[in-house]
Design a protein around this motif. Structure first.
Motif, PDB file in Angstrom:
ATOM      1  N   ILE A  33       0.823  -1.214   0.000  1.00  0.00           N
ATOM      2  CA  ILE A  33       0.000   0.000   0.000  1.00  0.00           C
ATOM      3  C   ILE A  33       0.857   1.265   0.000  1.00  0.00           C
ATOM      4  N   LEU A  34       1.916   1.289   0.818  1.00  0.00           N
ATOM      5  CA  LEU A  34       2.713   2.506   1.011  1.00  0.00           C
ATOM      6  C   LEU A  34       3.956   2.572   0.140  1.00  0.00           C
ATOM      7  N   GLY A  35       4.328   1.456  -0.474  1.00  0.00           N
ATOM      8  CA  GLY A  35       5.549   1.436  -1.274  1.00  0.00           C
ATOM      9  C   GLY A  35       6.741   1.042  -0.433  1.00  0.00           C
ATOM     10  N   ASP A  36       7.918   1.342  -0.932  1.00  0.00           N
ATOM     11  CA  ASP A  36       9.140   0.976  -0.229  1.00  0.00           C
ATOM     12  C   ASP A  36       9.350   1.860   0.994  1.00  0.00           C
ATOM     13  N   PRO A  37       9.845   1.265   2.090  1.00  0.00           N
ATOM     14  CA  PRO A  37      10.151   2.066   3.280  1.00  0.00           C
ATOM     15  C   PRO A  37      11.390   2.929   3.036  1.00  0.00           C
ATOM     16  N   VAL A  38      11.634   3.861   3.933  1.00  0.00           N
ATOM     17  CA  VAL A  38      12.783   4.762   3.845  1.00  0.00           C
ATOM     18  C   VAL A  38      14.075   3.949   3.761  1.00  0.00           C
ATOM     19  N   GLN A  39      14.194   2.927   4.578  1.00  0.00           N
ATOM     20  CA  GLN A  39      15.318   1.986   4.534  1.00  0.00           C
ATOM     21  C   GLN A  39      14.722   0.585   4.446  1.00  0.00           C
ATOM     22  N   ALA A  40      15.405  -0.300   3.763  1.00  0.00           N
ATOM     23  CA  ALA A  40      14.866  -1.634   3.498  1.00  0.00           C
ATOM     24  C   ALA A  40      14.438  -2.380   4.758  1.00  0.00           C
ATOM     25  N   THR A  41      15.130  -2.159   5.868  1.00  0.00           N
ATOM     26  CA  THR A  41      14.814  -2.893   7.093  1.00  0.00           C
ATOM     27  C   THR A  41      13.939  -2.104   8.062  1.00  0.00           C
ATOM     28  N   SER A  42      13.417  -0.958   7.638  1.00  0.00           N
ATOM     29  CA  SER A  42      12.633  -0.125   8.558  1.00  0.00           C
ATOM     30  C   SER A  42      11.134  -0.264   8.297  1.00  0.00           C
ATOM     31  N   ASP A  43      10.369   0.272   9.220  1.00  0.00           N
ATOM     32  CA  ASP A  43       8.919   0.353   9.083  1.00  0.00           C
ATOM     33  C   ASP A  43       8.511   1.812   9.000  1.00  0.00           C
ATOM     34  N   GLU A  44       9.352   2.603   8.343  1.00  0.00           N
ATOM     35  CA  GLU A  44       9.135   4.040   8.196  1.00  0.00           C
ATOM     36  C   GLU A  44       9.003   4.375   6.713  1.00  0.00           C
ATOM     37  N   PHE A  45       7.972   5.148   6.407  1.00  0.00           N
ATOM     38  CA  PHE A  45       7.662   5.515   5.030  1.00  0.00           C
ATOM     39  C   PHE A  45       7.488   7.022   4.962  1.00  0.00           C
ATOM     40  N   VAL A  46       7.584   7.579   3.768  1.00  0.00           N
ATOM     41  CA  VAL A  46       7.221   8.973   3.556  1.00  0.00           C
ATOM     42  C   VAL A  46       6.084   8.959   2.537  1.00  0.00           C
ATOM     43  N   VAL A  47       4.933   9.446   2.977  1.00  0.00           N
ATOM     44  CA  VAL A  47       3.732   9.434   2.154  1.00  0.00           C
ATOM     45  C   VAL A  47       3.259  10.872   1.988  1.00  0.00           C
ATOM     46  N   GLU A  48       3.324  11.372   0.776  1.00  0.00           N
ATOM     47  CA  GLU A  48       2.925  12.755   0.483  1.00  0.00           C
ATOM     48  C   GLU A  48       3.590  13.733   1.446  1.00  0.00           C
ATOM     49  N   GLY A  49       4.873  13.514   1.714  1.00  0.00           N
ATOM     50  CA  GLY A  49       5.638  14.400   2.580  1.00  0.00           C
ATOM     51  C   GLY A  49       5.465  14.167   4.067  1.00  0.00           C
ATOM     52  N   VAL A  50       4.661  13.213   4.453  1.00  0.00           N
ATOM     53  CA  VAL A  50       4.424  12.919   5.868  1.00  0.00           C
ATOM     54  C   VAL A  50       5.185  11.650   6.239  1.00  0.00           C
TER      55      VAL A  50
END
Length: 70
Positions: A33-50
């Motif tokens: 749904i969110l695409g690739d995370p900021v780092q491959a092993t993280s659960d952090e994403f940037v979605v529309e700047g958030v």
């Protein structure tokens, strides 16, 4: 802003936060749904700047949103 999805103080409509994700969703669903995370092993994403962080414990249990400083 942090939304807990389980427990006494759980957000009452977790499916309304991110369409397609709800309590218990797994990392594969989140990445679909969110695409690739900021780092491959993280659960952090940037979605529309958030910046969006997902917390897991036997599935999704928390969503944190952080807007960049203006």
């Amino acid at each position: 802003m942090t939304f807990r999805l389980v427990g006494d103080d759980a957000y009452p409509r977790p499916a309304a936060l991110i369409a397609g994700l709800t309590v218990g969703s797994d990392r594969e669903q989140a990445r679909a749904i969110l695409g690739d995370p900021v780092q491959a092993t993280s659960d952090e994403f940037v979605v529309e700047g958030v910046r969006t962080r997902l917390g897991y414990a036997d599935g999704l249990v928390e969503i944190s949103l952080e807007r960049p400083d203006s």
